[in-house]
Design an enzyme around this catalytic site. Structure first.
Site, PDB file in Angstrom:
ATOM      1  N   GLU A  58     -62.927  40.591  57.476  1.00 16.20           N
ATOM      2  CA  GLU A  58     -62.308  40.221  56.207  1.00 16.20           C
ATOM      3  C   GLU A  58     -61.002  39.471  56.459  1.00 16.20           C
ATOM      4  O   GLU A  58     -60.422  39.538  57.548  1.00 16.20           O
ATOM      5  CB  GLU A  58     -62.016  41.476  55.370  1.00 16.20           C
ATOM      6  CG  GLU A  58     -63.285  42.272  55.038  1.00 16.20           C
ATOM      7  CD  GLU A  58     -63.062  43.455  54.092  1.00 16.20           C
ATOM      8  OE1 GLU A  58     -63.890  43.649  53.195  1.00 16.20           O
ATOM      9  OE2 GLU A  58     -62.072  44.177  54.249  1.00 16.20           O
ATOM     10  N   ASP A 117     -54.691  43.798  49.343  1.00 14.96           N
ATOM     11  CA  ASP A 117     -54.340  42.632  50.179  1.00 14.96           C
ATOM     12  C   ASP A 117     -53.272  41.695  49.603  1.00 14.96           C
ATOM     13  O   ASP A 117     -53.338  41.319  48.431  1.00 14.96           O
ATOM     14  CB  ASP A 117     -55.563  41.728  50.382  1.00 14.96           C
ATOM     15  CG  ASP A 117     -56.820  42.463  50.739  1.00 14.96           C
ATOM     16  OD1 ASP A 117     -56.779  43.678  50.904  1.00 14.96           O
ATOM     17  OD2 ASP A 117     -57.856  41.798  50.830  1.00 14.96           O
TER      18      ASP A 117
HETATM   19  C1  FRU Z   1     -59.966  43.498  52.010  1.00 15.38           C
HETATM   20  C2  FRU Z   1     -60.880  43.196  50.831  1.00 15.38           C
HETATM   21  C3  FRU Z   1     -61.269  41.739  50.818  1.00 15.38           C
HETATM   22  C4  FRU Z   1     -61.597  41.502  49.376  1.00 15.38           C
HETATM   23  C5  FRU Z   1     -60.584  42.388  48.673  1.00 15.38           C
HETATM   24  C6  FRU Z   1     -61.064  42.999  47.403  1.00 15.38           C
HETATM   25  O1  FRU Z   1     -59.172  44.604  51.848  1.00 15.38           O
HETATM   26  O2  FRU Z   1     -62.011  44.038  50.890  1.00 15.38           O
HETATM   27  O3  FRU Z   1     -62.327  41.405  51.696  1.00 15.38           O
HETATM   28  O4  FRU Z   1     -61.461  40.157  49.013  1.00 15.38           O
HETATM   29  O5  FRU Z   1     -60.241  43.411  49.584  1.00 15.38           O
HETATM   30  O6  FRU Z   1     -60.033  43.682  46.744  1.00 15.38           O
END
Ligand code: FRU
Length: 526
Positions: free
Chosen positions: A217, A35
């Site tokens: 998310e 992300d």
């Molecule tokens: C989304 C996610 C988020 C989390 C991060 C962990 O892709 O699962 O919810 O904060 O990646 O790397």
């Protein structure tokens, strides 16, 4: 088959997986990323923090990597900004410029950058297994960061409370910070407020609604003027979902509605399934899923969130160009994964309902400049397509390409733009418009290496109704991706592809009747 233009042949790219390294998309030099985090514009520089494994090229050891850019196109990677440690992984979150020094981390003259991130606590922590929100701050414009010694600042005793996006709200009830985060497993967005970024008060929650078959998310919430009219502002709530997105696996949906400083209320027009598609029977759910509002209809655009502090109300997002279905197995090394292009969002009522449109940012351009700054390889006007495939110029080695076309399908049943095709006009990733179905699709089943994961070979499609009988395409092709912006960015579709080295040809054809190419430009992007 005729050759549209005898462009110079590209040299065979170097062997090995480095040939997939994008020319104009951000990748970490030799590690894993997921992300985008903490997107912020500060002192004339765009900062891209990102979920990073500093020690490898699969997910793990989550920390915030860091890159900066003057123009959202040319990125420089910096050392890790906020690192995991013995007690926590540093999950996704956001950065604000604390202009009023509300946190006390900076001074009135030199505001601190404050990161609000998720502490994902490890077994050795007293909060073992929990996810809670924490702060880090930087007094040197984002280069070095200190974790706040009273972390976490907000906990719900939940193991899936994460991905805080914080923004400054200013409304009838005053000015304060608003945090938008998720209870991922409950498909809920939760809203909090604060005066100092340190102590938070619960406001409300939203969800489940629309696509809710997986975790919610990386949410985001921001106002946008409808068709640029400052007197008519709506709020857009982005909710990423994994799995359960329209193309399968991870993807980004959005809602348009109203936020009064406490509660988000979606417009009826953005609710395809008010209680969530998983409350419906399978057939109804499948149809409703396609009526949800999607940022991207492809397989590979996830965790899109927007920049803070960009002047003039511009809203710019970046997504992670990948899908959790196969993310850890992409056939590249030592780096793995990239970001999408930065995309500017606008909200328009032009199509009878409020919808986002997106434009890729290809270079720092000011208002009024030509969209495409690249070197034109071909520019052509009116031309008939009648059964024979036209060959477009090959990409210049080492660069990306943008193909811009306006085509009237006329009597044709189908238009095909074959990208990364062979010299014989076969194979490749095929972008098609089906006139009877009024659908744009991208088929990557013969696009090269698809065997690294059973879920990679796929066909994606989006509903697309022509305006005045014309299909308008902007297709950005980089070394391992195809990003399609159709009808001025009203329909966006992003897919990764890992083409065979010798498959670099682009072909355009029509089937079942005569189509007319009204405009066609192919430009190379360094
Ligand atoms: C989304 C996610 C988020 C989390 C991060 C962990 O892709 O699962 O919810 O904060 O990646 O790397």
């Amino acid at each position: 088959m005729s050759t549209f233009l005898d462009a110079p042949r590209p040299e065979t790219p170097p062997a090995g997986t480095t040939r997939f390294r994008p020319a104009i998309h951000f990748t970490a030099r030799d590690t894993w990323l997921n992300d985008p985090n903490g997107l912020v514009f500060h002192n004339g520089i765009y900062h891209l923090f990102f979920q990073n494994n500093p020690f490898g090229n699969v997910w793990g050891n989550m920390s915030w990597g860091h890159a900066t850019s003057p123009d959202l196109v040319h990125w420089t990677e910096h050392p890790v900004a906020i690192a995991c440690d013995d007690v926590e992984d540093v999950f996704s979150g956001s950065v604000v410029v604390d202009h009023g020094n509300t946190s006390g981390f900076g001074t009135a003259d030199a505001p601190a950058l404050v990161a609000i991130y998720t502490s994902a606590y490890k077994g050795s922590s007293e909060h073992s297994g929990m996810q809670a929100q924490s702060l880090a701050y930087s007094a040197d414009a984002g280069l070095t960061w200190n974790k706040y010694d009273e972390n976490p600042v907000l906990t719900r005793n939940s193991s899936n409370f994460r991905d805080p996006k914080v923004f400054r709200y200013q409304g009838d009830q005053g000015a304060y910070w608003v945090m938008v985060a998720v209870e991922a497993h409950h498909q809920q967005v939760v809203f909090y407020r604060s005066d100092d970024l340190k102590s938070w008060e619960y406001l409300s929650d939203f969800g489940p609604a629309n696509a809710d078959a997986g975790d919610w998310e990386c949410p985001d919430l921001f106002p946008l003027a409808v068709d640029g009219d400052p007197g008519n502002t709506k709020w857009v709530l982005i909710v990423n979902v994994n799995p359960g997105a329209v193309a399968g696996g991870s993807g980004g949906q959005y809602f348009v509605g109203h936020f009064d400083g406490v509660r988000f209320v979606p417009d009826a027009g953005s609710l395809a399934a008010p209680g969530g598609v998983s409350s419906l029977d399978a057939a109804t759910a499948a149809a409703a899923l396609r009526q949800c509002l999607w940022l991207d209809w492809g397989r590979d655009c996830y965790a899109s969130v927007s920049f803070s502090n960009v002047p003039d109300g511009r809203r710019i997002v970046i997504g992670w160009m990948n899908n959790w279905d196969y993310a850890n197995e992409l056939p590249t090394a030592p780096w793995r994964s990239s970001m999408t292009l930065a995309r500017e969002l606008r909200l328009t009522a032009a199509h009878g309902a409020l919808r986002l449109v997106q434009q890729p940012i290809l270079a720092g351009r000011s208002e009024g400049e030509e969209l495409i700054p690249g070197k034109q390889l071909v520019s052509a006007g009116l031309r008939e397509l009648n059964g024979e495939a036209l060959r477009l110029p090959d990409a210049v080695p080492g660069t990306a390409q943008i193909i811009e076309a306006e085509i009237a399908p006329g009597g044709a049943d189908r238009l095909d733009l074959r990208i990364f095709g062979g010299r014989d006009g076969a194979a490749g990733a095929v972008l098609s418009y089906d006139t009877a179905r009024a659908e744009l699709s991208l088929d990557r089943r013969s696009s090269g290496d698809t065997g690294f994961h059973a879920k990679f070979a796929s066909v994606e499609s989006a509903p697309l109704v022509l305006e005045d009988g014309v299909l308008k395409l902007q297709v950005v092709v980089d070394h391992c991706s195809v990003e399609v912006f159709a009808q001025g960015g009203a329909v966006v579709l992003t897919d990764l592809v890992f083409p065979d080295a010798e498959h670099q040809q682009v072909w355009l054809s029509a089937e079942g009747g005569r189509a007319t190419v009204l405009r066609l430009t192919v430009s190379s992007l360094d």
